[in-house]
Design a protein around this motif. Structure first.
Motif, mmCIF file in Angstrom:
data_model
loop_
_atom_site.group_PDB
_atom_site.id
_atom_site.type_symbol
_atom_site.label_atom_id
_atom_site.label_comp_id
_atom_site.label_asym_id
_atom_site.label_seq_id
_atom_site.Cartn_x
_atom_site.Cartn_y
_atom_site.Cartn_z
ATOM 1 N N PHE A 77 0.867 -1.187 0.000
ATOM 2 C CA PHE A 77 0.000 0.000 0.000
ATOM 3 C C PHE A 77 0.900 1.232 0.000
ATOM 4 O O PHE A 77 1.106 1.876 1.020
ATOM 5 N N GLN A 286 -8.856 1.640 -7.306
ATOM 6 C CA GLN A 286 -8.860 2.950 -6.654
ATOM 7 C C GLN A 286 -7.585 3.713 -6.993
ATOM 8 O O GLN A 286 -6.488 3.202 -6.826
ATOM 9 N N GLU A 432 -5.129 -0.368 -13.829
ATOM 10 C CA GLU A 432 -4.351 -0.315 -12.594
ATOM 11 C C GLU A 432 -3.135 0.597 -12.685
ATOM 12 O O GLU A 432 -2.640 1.068 -11.661
ATOM 13 N N ARG A 490 -4.031 2.057 -5.870
ATOM 14 C CA ARG A 490 -3.749 2.102 -4.432
ATOM 15 C C ARG A 490 -4.318 0.890 -3.703
ATOM 16 O O ARG A 490 -3.752 0.381 -2.764
ATOM 17 N N THR A 491 -5.495 0.474 -4.136
ATOM 18 C CA THR A 491 -6.098 -0.731 -3.572
ATOM 19 C C THR A 491 -7.297 -1.092 -4.442
ATOM 20 O O THR A 491 -7.640 -0.347 -5.364
ATOM 21 N N TRP A 493 -11.082 -1.226 -4.160
ATOM 22 C CA TRP A 493 -12.070 -0.649 -3.262
ATOM 23 C C TRP A 493 -12.758 -1.773 -2.494
ATOM 24 O O TRP A 493 -13.231 -2.735 -3.105
ATOM 25 N N ASP A 495 -11.668 -4.162 -0.883
ATOM 26 C CA ASP A 495 -11.106 -5.508 -0.916
ATOM 27 C C ASP A 495 -9.573 -5.496 -0.952
ATOM 28 O O ASP A 495 -8.946 -5.952 -1.916
ATOM 29 N N PRO A 496 -8.946 -4.987 0.135
ATOM 30 C CA PRO A 496 -7.470 -4.913 0.147
ATOM 31 C C PRO A 496 -6.804 -6.287 0.019
ATOM 32 O O PRO A 496 -5.711 -6.384 -0.535
ATOM 33 N N GLU A 497 -7.489 -7.333 0.473
ATOM 34 C CA GLU A 497 -6.885 -8.668 0.364
ATOM 35 C C GLU A 497 -6.771 -9.098 -1.102
ATOM 36 O O GLU A 497 -5.755 -9.644 -1.531
ATOM 37 N N PHE A 499 -6.565 -7.123 -3.543
ATOM 38 C CA PHE A 499 -5.514 -6.257 -4.106
ATOM 39 C C PHE A 499 -4.147 -6.928 -3.946
ATOM 40 O O PHE A 499 -3.402 -7.078 -4.914
ATOM 41 N N LYS A 500 -3.864 -7.346 -2.730
ATOM 42 C CA LYS A 500 -2.553 -7.973 -2.481
ATOM 43 C C LYS A 500 -2.411 -9.271 -3.285
ATOM 44 O O LYS A 500 -1.386 -9.521 -3.907
ATOM 45 N N TYR A 513 4.884 -5.457 -8.450
ATOM 46 C CA TYR A 513 3.595 -5.412 -9.133
ATOM 47 C C TYR A 513 3.549 -6.408 -10.294
ATOM 48 O O TYR A 513 4.363 -6.337 -11.223
#
Ligand code: ATP
Ligand code: MG
Length: 666
Positions: A77, A286, A432, A490-491, A493, A495-497, A499-500, A513
């Motif tokens: 992040f 996002q 992205e 950045r992430t 939206w 759902d940061p998991e 994203f990772k 990335y």
């Protein structure tokens, strides 16, 4: 067999045609010649943060200057310019006031029916400010999410800019999406308002928008929506929900044309945009205000080498990332004049793009391979819509985005549109990445058809294996970007998991990335070529074949093939078998004729690439399943090739009827 087959595979991959930029392109270019490009790359390598600090200071107006350039403490992040403040709309509009740009045309709008309207920067600022005041009057404030479901119009751009002006986060939904897709996005974003139009005009038809908003909200779960703004694009009546709906005219009435831009933190979410869904359920990408805007402005300068006298035209809809970065933000941040087009390339005839380039003296033209391929097909079938019928000498630079452009389509674009004088920038990027990441520079990079060439300065792109280890030139692998960059996602939206998991795989250390595309660098120049999505690499008898290679070979049979998509299906003998879905330039063949043409194409691929790449199964269609942004949905074709029922997300599919046709075997 394996060595001779792979040798043959190599030969179609090695593209020998090289087009160095000539004096017209290099003279006065912002990045002129490869030495200038290399100097910038070196600056970024030697002092990564210093490089970005300099660019962010030189290219954006900050209401509160930043002191921290990059914060990696919570990777992946990442934060950029995290203690600075600015406003995106002020950086696109207010910054030009008091300069010669204020009275310059910002937007030349051509309606579906050909009517032209122009606004200057000063006028656009007044309209954005007035609409921002109207948003505020309905209680919309910084941090709120607003859905924009608008046709390609000046008002569409105004809606996005007005949100940015008050710090509201917009989420644009393409006007071709269904009620269900809209509802899902409203719920996921938790939006407080929808900005829409009663109808949109495309290809001479009036299509409802507002009624679809009503249907979407009626599907349930959209209680967060308090206001629906309705731009009355046509005089046609529409159904009003009292207390919730308000027309643009009503909302603007009594509102002043000045509205102070709200400064936001550089990391404040400027927008959420859902990806096109080529590979799965769309992701709410996002983006942050500062880094995104910096790259929108810089890539206008670098990739398009935009100059004061240019007329820029990006044909993408504002519903896609390309329409965000290269319609709603980039051209305005760069102070350019741009064309915004409401209609479609084939109405009233398939020469519309060429006619508009002549009419508006477009000098930088940016479109997608899907449009080029369909216009090639149209021009082959009808001389009257061939680009040669129009004066295209105003063109200086051409661009392509969205999918790999097959070398044959590249050559056609180069010859027939670019008059063999315009550099083609084949820009690789993603929702992205926020803006271009791998692309030629028109005044510097020698071009190779079908290759997006080299990363922009500061973008540390590489090709690696599954463990993140660098691969040598010539070896196909996964495209990654090793260092963060300002305009990156950045992430996801909410759902940061995801994203990772999607972009920063643990096996690669969790901070690199992963683009999701396969690529290979050429042995001689180190140029990148995108070979397709990672999932699209086939393994036939131990040979790794990119679907893109086989597709390019098929499309190179220019007398017969208009478009082709290749996928793999499990095969007992070879591990995977090649299946090709083909659209011919003539009508769709059936029966014996289909068999005969399929054989002809098989032999052709064997000759072009090698027997290993011969499609086992070839099916003909009137079209291919595509996302509404025009991309081929290979994941659906994979199911068809396997003979499976389609259970995947098809909400972004343009033409569902085609699935049934392609399911039939010859
Ligand atoms: P989803 O992520 O939901 O599957 P998507 O990837 O199609 O959808 P976008 O972000 O609109 O959504 O598209 C980015 C993708 O488009 C890239 O990952 C790449 O596959 C393709 N692409 C874009 N430009 C180019 C280009 N110049 N050359 C090759 N491929 C490109
Ligand atoms: Mg994607």
């Amino acid at each position: 067999m394996s060595s001779s087959a792979s040798k043959n595979i190599e030969s179609v991959l090695v593209e020998n045609r090289v087009f160095p930029p000539d004096a017209r392109a290099t003279q006065g270019a912002r990045i002129s010649g490869m030495a200038a490009y290399e100097a910038l790359c070196k600056e970024a390598e030697q002092d990564f943060e210093g490089f970005w600090t300099r660019l962010a200071k030189d290219n954006l107006n900050w209401t509160k200057p930043f002191t921290r350039t990059l914060d990696e403490s919570n990777a992946p992040f990442y934060q950029w310019f995290g203690d600075g403040e600015l406003n995106a709309s002020a950086n696109c509009l207010d910054r030009h006031i008091g300069t010669p740009v204020e009275n310059k045309t910002a937007i030349v709008f051509e309606a579906d029916d050909g009517t032209v309207t122009k606004v200057t920067y000063k006028e656009l600022l007044a309209r954005v400010s007035q609409f921002a005041n109207a948003l505020k009057a309905r209680g919309i404030k910084k941090g709120d999410r607003v859905i924009v479901y608008m046709p390609m119009t000046i008002e569409g751009v105004v809606a996005m800019q007005a949100c940015a002006r008050i710090g509201a986060t917009h989420s644009v939904v393409f006007g071709g999406f269904s009620a269900k897709a809209l509802q899902e996005r409203i719920i996921d974003a938790g939006a407080v308002a929808v900005i829409t139009a009663n109808y949109q005009l495309r290809g001479g038809k009036e299509l409802p928008l507002k009624a679809i908003v009503d249907d979407g909200i009626a599907l349930g779960g959209c209680e967060s929506i308090k206001t629906v703004f309705v731009y009355e694009r046509t005089p046609t009546a529409w159904n009003r929900v009292e207390g919730r709906d308000i027309t643009f005219a009503e909302a603007l009435k009594g509102q002043g044309t000045e509205c102070a831009p709200v400064p936001v933190n550089a990391e404040h979410p400027l927008f959420i945009l859902y990806t096109s869904g080529s590979t799965g359920k769309p992701k709410g990408v996002q983006h942050a205000t500062g880094g995104y805007l910096l790259w929108a402005k810089l890539t206008m300068d670098w990739t398009f080498d935009i100059r004061p006298e240019d007329v820029f035209w990006c044909t993408a809809d504002i519903g896609w990332i390309t329409g965000h970065t290269y319609v709603a933000y980039g051209p305005l941040a760069a102070g350019a004049t741009q064309v915004v087009f409401e209609g479609i390339p084939t109405f009233p005839h398939a020469g519309r793009f060429w006619q508009m380039i002549e009419k508006h003296k477009v000098s930088v033209f940016y479109t997608a391979p899907t449009a080029i391929r369909s216009l090639i097909k149209a021009a082959d079938g009808d001389e009257k819509v061939h680009p040669k019928n129009w004066d295209l000498t105003s063109l200086r630079i051409l661009g392509s985005v969205g999918e790999p452009i097959n070398p044959e389509a590249w050559m056609w674009y180069h010859r027939n549109v670019g008059g063999e004088r315009c550099p083609i920038v084949d820009t690789f990027w993603q929702t992205e990445t926020g803006g271009h990441v791998i692309t030629p520079l028109p005044g510097a990079t020698p071009l190779v058809p079908g290759s997006c060439t080299l990363p922009l300065p500061g973008i540390m792109a590489a090709i690696v294996d599954e463990t993140g280890k660098d691969l040598p030139n010539g070896a196909g692998g996964m495209l990654v970007i090793k260092r963060p960059w300002p305009s990156m996602i950045r992430t996801i939206w909410n759902d940061p998991e995801r994203f990772k998991k999607s972009y920063f795989p643990e096996e690669m250390g969790g901070t690199i990335y992963l683009a999701g595309d396969g690529a290979v660098r050429s042995a001689d120049r180190g140029y990148f070529r995108i070979t397709g999505r990672i999932d699209d690499v086939l393994n036939v008898s131990g040979h790794r074949l990119g679907t893109m290679e086989i597709e390019s070979a098929l499309v190179a049979k220019t007398d017969l093939v208009a478009e082709a998509a290749v996928v793999g299906r499990p095969d007992d003998v070879t591990g995977e078998a090649v299946c090709a879905f083909v659209v011919l330039k003539r009508s769709r063949p059936t029966g014996e004729e289909a068999k005969q043409i399929a054989n002809e194409l098989r032999n052709w691929v064997a000759k072009e690439i090698g027997p290993i790449a011969k499609p086992k199964d070839i099916r003909f269609g009137d079209n291919l399943p595509k996302t509404r942004s025009g991309k081929i949905m290979r994941r659906l074709l994979r199911s068809i090739a396997k003979g499976e029922a389609i259970t995947q997300d098809t909400s972004t599919l343009e033409n569902p009827a085609i699935l049934e046709q392609l399911s039939q075997t010859n």
